[in-house]
Scaffold this motif. Sequence first.
Motif, PDB file in Angstrom:
ATOM      1  N   ARG A 117       0.850  -1.189   0.000  1.00 30.00           N
ATOM      2  CA  ARG A 117       0.000   0.000   0.000  1.00 30.00           C
ATOM      3  C   ARG A 117       0.884   1.236   0.000  1.00 30.00           C
ATOM      4  O   ARG A 117       1.824   1.341   0.786  1.00 30.00           O
ATOM      5  CB  ARG A 117      -0.893  -0.005   1.239  1.00 30.00           C
ATOM      6  N   ILE A 118       0.589   2.165  -0.893  1.00 31.15           N
ATOM      7  CA  ILE A 118       1.325   3.423  -0.935  1.00 31.15           C
ATOM      8  C   ILE A 118       0.629   4.463  -0.074  1.00 31.15           C
ATOM      9  O   ILE A 118       1.226   5.046   0.833  1.00 31.15           O
ATOM     10  CB  ILE A 118       1.477   3.911  -2.394  1.00 31.15           C
TER      11      ILE A 118
ATOM     12  N   THR B 199       6.541   6.910  -9.734  1.00 32.75           N
ATOM     13  CA  THR B 199       7.038   6.849 -11.109  1.00 32.75           C
ATOM     14  C   THR B 199       7.063   5.396 -11.585  1.00 32.75           C
ATOM     15  O   THR B 199       7.133   4.472 -10.780  1.00 32.75           O
ATOM     16  CB  THR B 199       8.453   7.445 -11.204  1.00 32.75           C
ATOM     17  N   PRO B 200       7.014   5.167 -12.911  1.00 37.16           N
ATOM     18  CA  PRO B 200       6.988   3.797 -13.436  1.00 37.16           C
ATOM     19  C   PRO B 200       8.172   2.938 -12.997  1.00 37.16           C
ATOM     20  O   PRO B 200       8.020   1.738 -12.781  1.00 37.16           O
ATOM     21  CB  PRO B 200       6.964   4.004 -14.952  1.00 37.16           C
ATOM     22  N   HIS B 201       9.352   3.547 -12.900  1.00 36.32           N
ATOM     23  CA  HIS B 201      10.503   2.881 -12.320  1.00 36.32           C
ATOM     24  C   HIS B 201      10.624   3.396 -10.887  1.00 36.32           C
ATOM     25  O   HIS B 201      10.868   4.594 -10.680  1.00 36.32           O
ATOM     26  CB  HIS B 201      11.771   3.169 -13.116  1.00 36.32           C
ATOM     27  N   PRO B 202      10.444   2.547  -9.886  1.00 34.08           N
ATOM     28  CA  PRO B 202      10.379   3.039  -8.503  1.00 34.08           C
ATOM     29  C   PRO B 202      11.612   3.804  -8.057  1.00 34.08           C
ATOM     30  O   PRO B 202      11.510   4.758  -7.287  1.00 34.08           O
ATOM     31  CB  PRO B 202      10.177   1.757  -7.684  1.00 34.08           C
ATOM     32  N   GLY B 203      12.774   3.425  -8.566  1.00 38.95           N
ATOM     33  CA  GLY B 203      13.988   4.109  -8.163  1.00 38.95           C
ATOM     34  C   GLY B 203      14.044   5.556  -8.607  1.00 38.95           C
ATOM     35  O   GLY B 203      14.736   6.376  -7.982  1.00 38.95           O
TER      36      GLY B 203
ATOM     37  N   LEU C  58      10.903   5.559  -4.463  1.00 35.71           N
ATOM     38  CA  LEU C  58       9.660   5.080  -3.872  1.00 35.71           C
ATOM     39  C   LEU C  58       9.911   4.116  -2.716  1.00 35.71           C
ATOM     40  O   LEU C  58       9.282   4.223  -1.659  1.00 35.71           O
ATOM     41  CB  LEU C  58       8.792   4.413  -4.938  1.00 35.71           C
ATOM     42  N   TYR C  59      10.828   3.173  -2.899  1.00 33.99           N
ATOM     43  CA  TYR C  59      11.024   2.162  -1.869  1.00 33.99           C
ATOM     44  C   TYR C  59      11.624   2.759  -0.600  1.00 33.99           C
ATOM     45  O   TYR C  59      11.261   2.364   0.515  1.00 33.99           O
ATOM     46  CB  TYR C  59      11.898   1.028  -2.397  1.00 33.99           C
ATOM     47  N   ALA C  60      12.523   3.704  -0.758  1.00 30.10           N
ATOM     48  CA  ALA C  60      13.077   4.370   0.420  1.00 30.10           C
ATOM     49  C   ALA C  60      11.994   5.132   1.165  1.00 30.10           C
ATOM     50  O   ALA C  60      11.972   5.168   2.404  1.00 30.10           O
ATOM     51  CB  ALA C  60      14.211   5.315   0.013  1.00 30.10           C
TER      52      ALA C  60
ATOM     53  N   LEU D 266       8.698   4.404   1.117  1.00 27.14           N
ATOM     54  CA  LEU D 266       7.790   3.444   1.754  1.00 27.14           C
ATOM     55  C   LEU D 266       8.426   2.823   2.991  1.00 27.14           C
ATOM     56  O   LEU D 266       7.737   2.455   3.942  1.00 27.14           O
ATOM     57  CB  LEU D 266       7.397   2.351   0.760  1.00 27.14           C
ATOM     58  N   ALA D 267       9.748   2.707   2.969  1.00 26.94           N
ATOM     59  CA  ALA D 267      10.452   2.162   4.127  1.00 26.94           C
ATOM     60  C   ALA D 267      10.578   3.171   5.258  1.00 26.94           C
ATOM     61  O   ALA D 267      10.952   2.808   6.371  1.00 26.94           O
ATOM     62  CB  ALA D 267      11.836   1.684   3.709  1.00 26.94           C
ATOM     63  N   GLY D 268      10.259   4.445   4.972  1.00 29.46           N
ATOM     64  CA  GLY D 268      10.353   5.475   5.993  1.00 29.46           C
ATOM     65  C   GLY D 268      11.721   6.106   6.089  1.00 29.46           C
ATOM     66  O   GLY D 268      11.977   6.935   6.973  1.00 29.46           O
ATOM     67  N   THR D 269      12.624   5.750   5.166  1.00 30.35           N
ATOM     68  CA  THR D 269      13.964   6.352   5.166  1.00 30.35           C
ATOM     69  C   THR D 269      13.900   7.827   4.824  1.00 30.35           C
ATOM     70  O   THR D 269      14.643   8.649   5.373  1.00 30.35           O
ATOM     71  CB  THR D 269      14.871   5.614   4.166  1.00 30.35           C
ATOM     72  N   THR D 270      13.023   8.169   3.888  1.00 32.54           N
ATOM     73  CA  THR D 270      12.755   9.559   3.528  1.00 32.54           C
ATOM     74  C   THR D 270      11.236   9.762   3.554  1.00 32.54           C
ATOM     75  O   THR D 270      10.481   8.790   3.469  1.00 32.54           O
ATOM     76  CB  THR D 270      13.309   9.896   2.130  1.00 32.54           C
ATOM     77  N   PRO D 271      10.763  11.008   3.643  1.00 35.33           N
ATOM     78  CA  PRO D 271       9.314  11.234   3.750  1.00 35.33           C
ATOM     79  C   PRO D 271       8.554  10.773   2.511  1.00 35.33           C
ATOM     80  O   PRO D 271       8.990  11.001   1.381  1.00 35.33           O
ATOM     81  CB  PRO D 271       9.216  12.758   3.935  1.00 35.33           C
ATOM     82  N   LEU D 272       7.415  10.141   2.746  1.00 34.03           N
ATOM     83  CA  LEU D 272       6.550   9.743   1.633  1.00 34.03           C
ATOM     84  C   LEU D 272       5.941  10.969   0.970  1.00 34.03           C
ATOM     85  O   LEU D 272       5.854  11.052  -0.254  1.00 34.03           O
ATOM     86  CB  LEU D 272       5.441   8.815   2.134  1.00 34.03           C
ATOM     87  N   VAL D 273       5.513  11.925   1.777  1.00 34.57           N
ATOM     88  CA  VAL D 273       4.897  13.147   1.267  1.00 34.57           C
ATOM     89  C   VAL D 273       5.976  14.204   1.063  1.00 34.57           C
ATOM     90  O   VAL D 273       6.743  14.516   1.975  1.00 34.57           O
ATOM     91  CB  VAL D 273       3.826  13.675   2.243  1.00 34.57           C
TER      92      VAL D 273
END
Length: 303
Positions: free
Chosen positions: A54-55, A254-258, A262-264, A266-273
């Motif tokens: 879930r995003i 984005t179509p390519h998550p990197g 995106l993964y960072a 979702l992991a909470g390493t950087t802000p989602l918003v």
Amino acid sequence: MARFLRAAGLAACLLATHATAAKEPAAPRPASFPEHERQCRGKDGWSDPAPPVRIFANVYDVGTCGIVALLVTGPRGHVLIDAATAEAVPPIARNITRLGFRLRDVKLLLSSHEHVDHADGLRGMQRLTGATMVATAAARGVLESGAPAVDDPQRGGLPPFAGVRVGRLVRDGEMVTLGPVRLTAHTTPGHSPGGTSWTWRSCDAGVCRAMVYADSLSAISADGYRFTDHPAYVATFRTTLAKVAALPCDILVTPHPGASDLYARLAGTTPLVDRRGCAAYAAAAGAKLDKRLADEARQLRVR
């Protein structure tokens, strides 16, 4: 007698309540992000299976370890944007059902751009779901034929893909509606001639966010192609960069998550918003386009 009627009424009420509850859809069951990390550790292939995550609110990534396939859900049906490769169709379908959604409730298919790594699975998903493919006029011909456009910088560098039948055309700025789910199309050519970005609002517990699925913006090409030989295409590309930078943007995907970390996020390493996410994404792409043009000009001077 009165006591019997009261008891019968209570029983009927309980049965009705139970029946209503039975019709309530089960809560979606996304994977935890640690599960996603474990399954995708060391993998970023176009077809490497990944669990669904879930995003935000009603937005899920049901794609692969290296390619986003974005599911936007609603009570009148769901929208799937991109479908990775043909090999990825079965795991994408499993991800949708794992979440608790029915494949037949996917009513609309959308795309970011018409390349094999994002569009090859659309035909298979259409067969599984019966969904209508929605596309811009610029993307339609390529999506249906699977053959890259003649003016695509990557023509000759990517293989063709399985074509998908387009059932509806959409214009720049037009809204695609499915009950309360409303997505707006933005033509964003550059990475490909038919590139399209999508915006909408999603809400969770009273918190609403401006969602952006921004198309790829990288200035890459097949061998032998020079952007400097196509100034009109470069001008269109720069218009796209400005358009993406100006989009209302709380959560960027984005179509390519990197490309959007995106993964960072979702992991909470950087802000989602990040309300500057789209502007930063476009600025980085613009810098790479400038470098590509400068490198091409330098090579021409050396010759």
